[in-house]
Design a protein around this motif. Structure first.
Motif, mmCIF file in Angstrom:
data_model
loop_
_atom_site.group_PDB
_atom_site.id
_atom_site.type_symbol
_atom_site.label_atom_id
_atom_site.label_comp_id
_atom_site.label_asym_id
_atom_site.label_seq_id
_atom_site.Cartn_x
_atom_site.Cartn_y
_atom_site.Cartn_z
ATOM 1 N N PHE A 1 0.831 -1.200 0.000
ATOM 2 C CA PHE A 1 0.000 0.000 0.000
ATOM 3 C C PHE A 1 0.866 1.250 0.000
ATOM 4 N N SER A 2 1.943 1.238 0.778
ATOM 5 C CA SER A 2 2.862 2.375 0.821
ATOM 6 C C SER A 2 3.473 2.626 -0.554
ATOM 7 N N GLU A 3 3.884 1.559 -1.234
ATOM 8 C CA GLU A 3 4.480 1.690 -2.558
ATOM 9 C C GLU A 3 3.468 2.219 -3.566
ATOM 10 N N LYS A 4 2.225 1.760 -3.461
ATOM 11 C CA LYS A 4 1.189 2.211 -4.392
ATOM 12 C C LYS A 4 0.912 3.703 -4.197
ATOM 13 N N ILE A 5 0.863 4.155 -2.957
ATOM 14 C CA ILE A 5 0.620 5.575 -2.701
ATOM 15 C C ILE A 5 1.759 6.420 -3.259
ATOM 16 N N ARG A 6 2.982 5.990 -3.039
ATOM 17 C CA ARG A 6 4.136 6.745 -3.556
ATOM 18 C C ARG A 6 4.125 6.775 -5.084
ATOM 19 N N LYS A 7 3.746 5.663 -5.690
ATOM 20 C CA LYS A 7 3.663 5.612 -7.152
ATOM 21 C C LYS A 7 2.593 6.565 -7.663
ATOM 22 N N ASP A 8 1.454 6.600 -6.996
ATOM 23 C CA ASP A 8 0.368 7.501 -7.403
ATOM 24 C C ASP A 8 0.789 8.966 -7.250
ATOM 25 N N ILE A 9 1.554 9.257 -6.208
ATOM 26 C CA ILE A 9 2.052 10.624 -6.012
ATOM 27 C C ILE A 9 2.964 11.025 -7.173
ATOM 28 N N ASP A 10 3.862 10.127 -7.568
ATOM 29 C CA ASP A 10 4.772 10.418 -8.681
ATOM 30 C C ASP A 10 4.000 10.640 -9.982
ATOM 31 N N VAL A 11 2.980 9.821 -10.208
ATOM 32 C CA VAL A 11 2.167 9.955 -11.423
ATOM 33 C C VAL A 11 1.440 11.299 -11.437
#
Length: 220
Positions: free
Chosen positions: A175-185
């Motif tokens: 979940f942490s990785e997904k949130i960080r990925k969404d922030i970058d996008v």
């Protein structure tokens, strides 16, 4: 069996009658039968070609009468209600469509490929209780798993509908990785957006995700 299917199978509870809706190869039903998690299993798929793969894999169990293959749309065509229903690998909207046509199964394990929020809203609107609502990952792809019962009821906040209760209460690394990925996008998307309503909407979304990311960092 893939890591995704292994994770799903690890959350399947025991039942008298188990049904795998949209079974494809039938690996999950095989796991349930081999581990004596049910007395009888049904594998169902709307595609005869996909169902044939499950029939081949489960030929022995079908001959023994422990497994029955049904070519049907959703739970239609099952000769009896299943105590536990698995539905994995379908889109969230398709799942809502399938399970809107009758009562919810007593126990369910759902793994939508997209539109998980719509599945959460549907289940809770029908009075379901989610015992597990968690994100997991395989090969850089992220998935949601919803495990629960038809009765018990839950009341979710808007954040929980969007992100999942367990992810917010006890965030894991996927979940942490997904949130960080969404922030970058989002940050990348904002580069080409001028001031206006669209940029304001993106900024609000970014602030929400960054707030969640900060909260996760405190937990991990």
């Amino acid at each position: 069996m893939t890591e995704r299917l292994q994770f799903i199978c690890a959350h399947i509870p025991s039942a008298r009658v188990f049904a795998d809706i949209g079974c494809d190869h039938g690996y999950c039903a095989q796991y349930v039968l081999e581990n004596d998690l049910c007395e009888r299993a049904y594998v169902s798929d709307i595609s005869a070609a996909c169902l044939k793969k499950a029939e081949t894999l489960l030929a022995k169990e079908i001959r023994e009468g422990r497994c029955v293959a049904v070519c049907a749309d959703g739970t239609e065509g099952l000769p009896e209600p299943a105590d536990c229903v698995l539905c994995a690998g379908l889109g969230g909207e398709e799942m809502v469509h399938i399970f809107s046509r009758g009562p919810l199964p007593a126990r369910f394990v759902f793994q939508p490929m997209k539109n998980t929020e719509k599945v959460r809203r549907f289940l809770l609107s029908r009075g379901a209780h989610l015992e597990t609502d968690v994100m997991f990952a395989e090969d850089g792809k992220f998935y949601d798993l919803l495990v629960g019962t038809a009765e018990g009821g839950d009341c979710y906040s808007e954040f929980e509908y969007r992100y999942g209760r367990d992810n917010l209460k006890s965030p894991g690394r996927p979940f942490s990785e997904k949130i960080r990925k969404d922030i970058d996008v989002l940050r990348e998307a904002m580069r080409g957006v001028k001031a206006g309503p669209q940029r304001d909407e993106l900024l609000a979304r970014l602030a929400e995700l960054e707030g969640i990311s900060d909260a996760i960092e405190e937990c991990l």
